[in-house]
Scaffold this active site. Structure first.
Site, PDB file in Angstrom:
ATOM      1  CG  ASP A 160       3.941  -6.966   0.987  1.00 28.74           C
ATOM      2  OD1 ASP A 160       3.522  -5.646   0.909  1.00 28.74           O
ATOM      3  OD2 ASP A 160       3.553  -8.128   1.309  1.00 28.74           O
ATOM      4  CE  LYS A 184      15.142   1.329 -11.925  1.00 31.16           C
ATOM      5  NZ  LYS A 184      14.797   2.006 -13.197  1.00 31.16           N
ATOM      6  NE  ARG A 205     -10.337   1.814   5.254  1.00 25.29           N
ATOM      7  CZ  ARG A 205     -10.870   0.791   4.553  1.00 25.29           C
ATOM      8  NH1 ARG A 205     -11.961   1.015   3.597  1.00 25.29           N
ATOM      9  NH2 ARG A 205     -10.245  -0.581   4.719  1.00 25.29           N
ATOM     10  CE  LYS A 206      -8.082   4.385  -2.096  1.00 22.21           C
ATOM     11  NZ  LYS A 206      -8.357   4.875  -3.566  1.00 22.21           N
TER      12      LYS A 206
END
Length: 240
Positions: A160, A184, A205-206
């Site tokens: 993140d 994984k 905006r995405k």
């Protein structure tokens, strides 16, 4: 570094995922902000000026090798390195901190300790033309999950942080809307890995970013993920 503060208003922000914003137009926000009495000179050095993305003595040979490789790529302007501080910093032209919380209290989650090498050691580089970013991450011993390996929550945090930094570079200040990870292979505690981010698409905006974590020698995939970020400021702070 405090002496290098320019005599103009600055907005320096570090959000909960490690994104750095420097906006010289911050003067317009001064009239409505709450002003703290402490100046930059009165604050702890770690809060006021330390760039946590710079090398330190805890970095491994692999971490340093990769860092030097990407620093070399910045010399022709194709790649950019982002500094990383330990919290939101809102400064006016006099060096006064303006924020909701006293600067001595709050800390960015990934930069909340002064003990080097214990938690998140990382640095982010981006190439806007190629629409990709790279994060170099060395995990500290306080990030353990299963014995000898990095905790899955810590992996999600660093994904993140790096993907969010890149999304901010692409679209201005963002917040995370969704983050999906496929684990994984476990990441050995203390190892150095590479976090690769690629912009999938941008729709108003995405901002959609695909990410994977690979071993420092590029032989093993540890994690693959997709992320959606939403811009909360249409103006890109990296480019004025």
């Amino acid at each position: 570094m405090l002496g290098k503060i320019q005599p103009i208003a600055r907005l320096i922000c570090q959000n909960i995922t490690g994104r750095f914003i420097h906006n010289p137009s911050a003067r317009r926000t001064m009239t409505s902000a709450v002003r703290f009495s402490k100046t930059a000179k009165e604050l702890p050095k770690a809060v006021a000026s330390k760039d946590y993305s710079e090398p330190n003595s805890s970095w491994s040979q692999e971490m340093m090798r990769l860092y030097e490789e990407y620093i070399e790529k910045t010399k022709d302007g194709s790649w950019k390195k982002f500094p990383s501080y330990n919290r939101f910093l809102l400064l006016n032209e006099d060096g006064h901190f303006i924020d909701k919380f006293p600067p001595s209290k709050a800390r960015l989650f990934t930069r909340n300790t002064e003990e080097e090498g214990t938690m998140f050691e990382y640095v982010v580089f981006a190439n806007k033309v190629e629409k990709k970013a790279v994060g170099l991450f060395q995990s500290g011993h306080l990030l353990e999950g299963p014995s000898g390996f990095v905790h899955g929550g810590a992996i999600a945090t660093i994904v993140d942080a790096v993907a969010g930094t890149f999304a901010t570079y692409v679209a201005g200040f963002v917040m995370t809307a969704s983050l999906n990870l496929d684990y994984k292979n476990p990441i050995p505690l203390g190892s150095t890995v590479i976090i690769e981010c690629q912009l999938e698409k941008k729709e108003e905006r995405k901002i959609y970013v695909n990410t994977r974590i690979i071993s420092h020698d590029c032989t093993k995939v540890h994690t693959e993920s997709t992320a959606l970020f939403v811009s909360v400021n249409q103006k890109n702070p990296y480019h004025g």
